[in-house]
Design an enzyme around this catalytic site. Structure first.
Site, PDB file in Angstrom:
ATOM      1  N   ARG A 190     -34.981  66.932 -40.762  1.00 37.35           N
ATOM      2  CA  ARG A 190     -33.752  67.131 -39.968  1.00 37.35           C
ATOM      3  C   ARG A 190     -33.840  68.333 -39.027  1.00 37.35           C
ATOM      4  NH1 ARG A 190     -31.820  65.430 -44.906  1.00 37.35           N
ATOM      5  NH2 ARG A 190     -31.050  63.288 -44.787  1.00 37.35           N
ATOM      6  N   LYS A 249     -35.785  69.175 -23.660  1.00 38.75           N
ATOM      7  CA  LYS A 249     -35.865  67.709 -23.674  1.00 38.75           C
ATOM      8  C   LYS A 249     -37.169  67.310 -24.356  1.00 38.75           C
ATOM      9  CE  LYS A 249     -33.266  66.169 -19.627  1.00 38.75           C
ATOM     10  NZ  LYS A 249     -33.397  65.466 -18.339  1.00 38.75           N
ATOM     11  N   GLU A 267     -44.095  70.178  -8.985  1.00 38.90           N
ATOM     12  CA  GLU A 267     -42.848  70.610  -9.652  1.00 38.90           C
ATOM     13  C   GLU A 267     -42.483  72.047  -9.251  1.00 38.90           C
ATOM     14  OE1 GLU A 267     -40.941  68.574 -11.350  1.00 38.90           O
ATOM     15  OE2 GLU A 267     -42.188  67.055 -12.322  1.00 38.90           O
ATOM     16  N   LYS A 316     -35.413  76.930 -13.604  1.00 36.61           N
ATOM     17  CA  LYS A 316     -35.076  75.903 -14.592  1.00 36.61           C
ATOM     18  C   LYS A 316     -34.145  76.484 -15.651  1.00 36.61           C
ATOM     19  CE  LYS A 316     -36.387  72.038 -17.328  1.00 36.61           C
ATOM     20  NZ  LYS A 316     -37.340  71.007 -17.650  1.00 36.61           N
ATOM     21  N   GLU A 347     -27.413  67.827 -19.349  1.00 40.17           N
ATOM     22  CA  GLU A 347     -27.413  67.028 -18.120  1.00 40.17           C
ATOM     23  C   GLU A 347     -26.117  66.246 -17.926  1.00 40.17           C
ATOM     24  OE1 GLU A 347     -31.263  65.358 -17.032  1.00 40.17           O
ATOM     25  OE2 GLU A 347     -30.249  63.823 -15.848  1.00 40.17           O
ATOM     26  N   ARG A 351     -27.768  69.755 -14.006  1.00 42.36           N
ATOM     27  CA  ARG A 351     -29.176  69.616 -14.428  1.00 42.36           C
ATOM     28  C   ARG A 351     -29.840  68.436 -13.736  1.00 42.36           C
ATOM     29  NH1 ARG A 351     -31.899  70.492 -20.448  1.00 42.36           N
ATOM     30  NH2 ARG A 351     -33.985  69.907 -19.805  1.00 42.36           N
ATOM     31  N   ASN A 396     -33.919  66.414 -11.116  1.00 39.57           N
ATOM     32  CA  ASN A 396     -34.487  65.078 -10.906  1.00 39.57           C
ATOM     33  C   ASN A 396     -34.792  64.801  -9.437  1.00 39.57           C
ATOM     34  OD1 ASN A 396     -34.295  64.466 -13.635  1.00 39.57           O
ATOM     35  ND2 ASN A 396     -32.173  63.810 -13.424  1.00 39.57           N
ATOM     36  N   HIS A 417     -37.322  62.261  -8.539  1.00 32.03           N
ATOM     37  CA  HIS A 417     -37.745  61.593  -9.771  1.00 32.03           C
ATOM     38  C   HIS A 417     -37.301  60.138  -9.880  1.00 32.03           C
ATOM     39  CE1 HIS A 417     -39.201  65.493 -10.846  1.00 32.03           C
ATOM     40  NE2 HIS A 417     -39.569  65.111 -12.043  1.00 32.03           N
ATOM     41  N   HIS A 441     -40.270  57.882 -11.009  1.00 29.52           N
ATOM     42  CA  HIS A 441     -40.307  57.077 -12.236  1.00 29.52           C
ATOM     43  C   HIS A 441     -40.555  55.604 -11.912  1.00 29.52           C
ATOM     44  CE1 HIS A 441     -38.028  60.313 -14.746  1.00 29.52           C
ATOM     45  NE2 HIS A 441     -39.311  60.549 -14.653  1.00 29.52           N
ATOM     46  N   HIS A 452     -47.896  61.885 -13.325  1.00 34.55           N
ATOM     47  CA  HIS A 452     -46.483  62.171 -13.093  1.00 34.55           C
ATOM     48  C   HIS A 452     -46.256  63.059 -11.862  1.00 34.55           C
ATOM     49  CE1 HIS A 452     -42.276  62.878 -14.055  1.00 34.55           C
ATOM     50  NE2 HIS A 452     -42.497  64.180 -14.037  1.00 34.55           N
TER      51      HIS A 452
END
Ligand code: NAD
Length: 382
Positions: free
Chosen positions: A134, A156, A198, A239, A249, A253, A257, A260, A264, A279
């Protein structure tokens, strides 16, 4: 933006960037040679804890021994778990095997998971740490430029599903991020350039001065030295500021992206095959497209869109759909791949658009037809 360092300066002292998230706050430490002190830093964070190092096969021979020596010198018992390199490791099967490996290594609730690797190692092991017993603490020691400036910060974590990338995961903040910028010396030219996309993104979002600095200093960032540390620290500060405002997000946030939604879709269309596109390369095309799309919508001066693509291309990055090896499919295929992205709400596309360099904003509800027309013109080379 902080003052730019001079390349003649003495090796810079480590830089600390705080990530302010109340009881989940932590520090990002940035500097050359920090790996040697990782054991002491981790011992201070979690006295008496045992550690599991998760790394990939490329890094196992390169940097894992130095981390192990540092942990041993600080009296920390550590086990190493090694995964195959590449995006395919962000899978259910690899995730299950890693969780079982951590349990077999007897990692308890008060112990630590240490991610030593790029974004793949960080995302996979962070997710395992989030759910193991957990939730156990984890430390990020990012080894790729992309991981140092982006994926290791912000909490993330996750894996991919046949339905798409990063669709199964958790928010789980690290307890510490150690960016040893000397580790990037062993990164390939291609992976370095991909991570650099980035870095440029932070200038494009809201820091035009940093974009100017990137244009003037990118060769020195590649070469190492204080400019590299400055680029990593400026990116991490940017960031951290956004994550502190919007950890999950719900708002701002999403600016991260930028580029992105296109990226993606391109990764999906190339089957996540790193031989064709990694990427950061997809992000470079995505950033260029986001600015040209903004120009087409008469939001952004053409001169700015031109500067973005010119800088990325100068750094060896792809900037056009035609640059994708093996092609992308037609405009309908690209829009279809975009609408499968998780940033799509009720069929409308949300884009991050720009009024100029450093002036990005969230634009929900862009009609798919408008996007399709733009992509068709791009594919036609118009
Ligand atoms: P990666 O982890 O696959 O690393 C790229 C390659 O470089 C790998 O082959 C790796 O073994 C190698 N490598 C890494 N460090 C090295 C070093 N110092 N020397 C030599 N080789 C080295 O890819 P990446 O670009 O680091 O990360 C991409 C992943 O990050 C994607 O899965 C993406 O979804 C994820 N990501 C996550 C977030 C987030 O917020 N969690 C943000 C951006 C990207």
């Amino acid at each position: 933006m902080t003052a730019a360092p001079s390349s003649a300066a003495a090796p810079a002292a480590p830089i600390t960037v705080p990530v302010a998230l109340a009881e989940r706050s932590y520090h990002i430490r940035i500097g050359r040679g920090l790996l040697a002190g990782a054991g002491a830093a981790i011992a201070g964070l979690a006295p008496g804890a045992r550690a599991a190092i998760v790394t990939d096969e490329n890094l196992a021979g390169l940097h894992a021994p130095a981390l192990e020596a540092s942990l041993a010198a600080a009296g920390i018992a550590a086990t190493r778990l090694t995964i195959p390199p590449g995006e395919a490791s962000k899978s259910y099967a690899r995730f299950a095997a890693l969780c079982d490996g951590l349990l077999a290594a007897k990692i308890e609730r008060n112990d630590l998971v240490i991610a030593l690797g790029g974004g793949v190692v960080g995302d996979l092991s962070g997710f395992a740490a989030a759910v193991l017993r957990r939730g156990v603490r984890f430390v990020q020691i990012p080894t790729s430029l992309l991981a140092q400036v982006d994926s290791s910060v912000g909490g993330k974590t996750g894996i991919n599903s046949p339905h798409g990338k990063n669709l199964v995961g958790a928010f789980h903040q690290p307890a510490l991020v150690l960016c040893d910028t000397a580790l990037l010396d062993t990164l390939s030219e291609r992976e370095f350039a991909a991570g650099y996309a980035e870095v440029v993104k932070y200038g494009l979002i809201d820091d035009a001065g940093f974009f100017d600095w990137c244009e003037a200093n990118w060769r020195r960032v590649r070469a190492g030295g204080p400019e590299r540390d400055h680029a990593v620290a400026t990116s991490c500060r940017a960031k951290a500021a956004i994550v502190a405002r919007d950890e999950r997000e719900d708002g701002d946030r999403a600016l991260l992206n930028l580029g992105h939604t296109f990226a993606h879709a391109l990764e999906r269309l190339t089957g996540y095959d790193s031989a064709r596109l990694v990427h950061g390369e997809a992000v470079a095309i995505g950033l260029s497209l986001a600015f040209r799309f903004s120009q087409a919508l008469e939001l952004c001066p053409g001169q700015d869109a031109g500067r973005v693509a010119a800088h990325l291309a100068a750094c060896g990055l792809p900037t056009r759909l035609q640059d994708v090896p093996g092609g992308t499919g037609d405009a309908d295929a690209i829009v279809e791949a975009m609408t499968q992205d998780k940033k799509v709400r009720r069929g409308a596309l949300t884009f991050i658009l720009a009024r100029g360099i450093g002036r990005s904003f969230i634009a929900p509800g862009i009609p798919a037809e408008t996007v399709r027309d733009f992509i068709a013109r791009e594919l036609a080379g118009a």
